[in-house]
Design a protein around this motif. Structure first.
Motif, PDB file in Angstrom:
ATOM      1  N   VAL A 299       0.818  -1.207   0.000  1.00 53.24           N
ATOM      2  CA  VAL A 299       0.000   0.000   0.000  1.00 53.24           C
ATOM      3  C   VAL A 299       0.855   1.261   0.000  1.00 53.24           C
ATOM      4  CG1 VAL A 299      -1.820   1.272   1.226  1.00 53.24           C
ATOM      5  CG2 VAL A 299      -1.889  -1.228   1.150  1.00 53.24           C
ATOM      6  N   CYS A 300       1.990   1.210   0.674  1.00 50.41           N
ATOM      7  CA  CYS A 300       2.867   2.383   0.675  1.00 50.41           C
ATOM      8  C   CYS A 300       3.376   2.682  -0.734  1.00 50.41           C
ATOM      9  CB  CYS A 300       4.048   2.149   1.623  1.00 50.41           C
ATOM     10  SG  CYS A 300       3.707   2.661   3.323  1.00 50.41           S
ATOM     11  N   SER A 301       3.767   1.640  -1.465  1.00 43.68           N
ATOM     12  CA  SER A 301       4.219   1.860  -2.839  1.00 43.68           C
ATOM     13  C   SER A 301       3.077   2.343  -3.720  1.00 43.68           C
ATOM     14  CB  SER A 301       4.793   0.558  -3.414  1.00 43.68           C
ATOM     15  OG  SER A 301       5.958   0.178  -2.724  1.00 43.68           O
ATOM     16  N   LEU A 302       1.867   1.902  -3.401  1.00 46.54           N
ATOM     17  CA  LEU A 302       0.713   2.255  -4.210  1.00 46.54           C
ATOM     18  C   LEU A 302       0.336   3.730  -4.074  1.00 46.54           C
ATOM     19  CD1 LEU A 302      -1.713   1.200  -5.990  1.00 46.54           C
ATOM     20  CD2 LEU A 302      -2.938   0.884  -3.825  1.00 46.54           C
ATOM     21  N   VAL A 303       0.261   4.211  -2.828  1.00 47.28           N
ATOM     22  CA  VAL A 303      -0.247   5.561  -2.597  1.00 47.28           C
ATOM     23  C   VAL A 303       0.814   6.535  -2.133  1.00 47.28           C
ATOM     24  CG1 VAL A 303      -2.557   4.689  -2.112  1.00 47.28           C
ATOM     25  CG2 VAL A 303      -0.966   5.073  -0.217  1.00 47.28           C
ATOM     26  N   GLY A 304       2.002   6.023  -1.781  1.00 44.92           N
ATOM     27  CA  GLY A 304       3.069   6.889  -1.294  1.00 44.92           C
ATOM     28  C   GLY A 304       2.986   7.055   0.211  1.00 44.92           C
ATOM     29  N   CYS A 305       4.054   6.781   0.898  1.00 43.93           N
ATOM     30  CA  CYS A 305       4.074   6.915   2.356  1.00 43.93           C
ATOM     31  C   CYS A 305       5.196   7.855   2.783  1.00 43.93           C
ATOM     32  CB  CYS A 305       4.293   5.558   3.015  1.00 43.93           C
ATOM     33  SG  CYS A 305       2.893   4.427   2.856  1.00 43.93           S
TER      34      CYS A 305
END
Length: 305
Positions: A299-305
């Motif tokens: 999810v971090c790679s998907l939306v940016g963390c």
């Protein structure tokens, strides 16, 4: 985001206020009349919905502030008529859901009476949802007696005719396998080279002395009539541990809803699917493999963390 399941509990503290009541529908009857027609008299749907989003009181969902549409297509004992599933997909698409989550599996014997027509109907329904902008995310299923099976070789391994798992193997949607806490395919999860698109955490009991740490925690329904979960009816603040591809699927559905929200709801189904696959962690054999598909979601790679 539409949750096609046993319903949702509007009274649980971590679900309250997150349901689009006007768009919610029941395609099967509820036996607990204390709630709305689409109320969750099982507990499965509330757990799935609570994996997607909560109010952040007891647990945190993947997509905070997401709005859920309760589409009750499964009865209190977990029976999901194929007609109700089809009706639920069409209803959700027509209500402009961005994601349709189905933590369930139906079985179609394609050569059997009406099998071909049912298969075609599921393909049309899933593709129709996609044409309306809704990404359909479905569970791969939990195998036979808790042991995952190769969906590409059911005929070979079990001596069966052409068996399809729907809506997992239908149309343009996403089929999700489950990983355990060790980040490998869960023991119960179905798999298949031509079937699985993505993997996601679903839990898998690998510590028999402390099994809860290997499962997924989410809200329990206060409306359940399941006697094994009667404690859930005593207070709107109970939570329960489950494991399965049912728990993996809303991790993917929630991630898709989260990304779509970043773009103001402007991403279509194919762009959501592409982004989920492109940003997944390739844990198995390089490229697409039968256990993880394009990889386990990140999810971090998907939306940016």
């Amino acid at each position: 985001m539409a949750i096609l399941d046993t319903g949702l509990d509007p009274f649980h503290q971590d679900i309250a206020g997150n349901i689009d009541v006007a768009s919610s529908r029941a395609f099967v009857s509820s036996v607990n009349l204390a709630g709305p027609p689409w109320g969750d008299d099982n507990a499965h749907g509330t757990h799935v919905g609570g994996t997607v989003t909560t109010n952040g009181i007891g647990t945190s969902g993947v997509a905070p502030h997401a709005t859920l549409i309760a589409v009750k297509i499964c009865t209190y004992d977990g029976f999901c008529p194929l007609s109700a599933i089809l009706g639920g997909i069409l209803h959700s698409a027509n209500e402009n859901a961005d994601v349709i989550n189905m933590s369930l599996e139906g079985v179609i014997n394609v050569p059997g009476p009406g099998g071909g027509q049912l298969n075609a109907a599921f393909n049309r329904a899933v593709n129709y949802a996609g044409s309306r902008g809704a990404l359909v995310v479905s569970a791969a299923g939990n195998g036979v007696d808790g042991i995952g099976v190769d969906l590409d070789h059911i005929e070979r391994d079990f001596g069966l005719n052409a068996i399809l798992i729907v809506p997992c193997e239908s149309g343009s949607g996403i089929c999700v396998s489950a990983t355990g806490p060790d980040d490998v395919l869960a023991s119960y999860s179905n798999y298949g080279q031509s079937t699985i698109n993505l993997a996601a955490p679903g839990g898998d009991v690998i510590d028999t002395f402390n099994p809860a740490t290997s499962m997924v925690l989410a809200p329990c329904s206060t409306l359940t009539v399941d006697p094994t979960m009667a404690i859930c009816t005593t207070s709107p603040d109970w939570y329960v541990w489950f494991q399965g591809t049912s728990q993996a699927t809303p991790h993917v559905g929630g991630a898709a809803a989260l990304l779509d929200a970043q773009y103001g709801g402007g991403l279509n189904a194919s762009r959501l699917k592409s982004a989920l696959q492109r940003t997944a962690d390739d844990l198995g054999r390089q490229g697409t493999d039968p256990f993880n598909g394009r990889g386990r979601i990140n999810v971090c790679s998907l939306v940016g963390c």
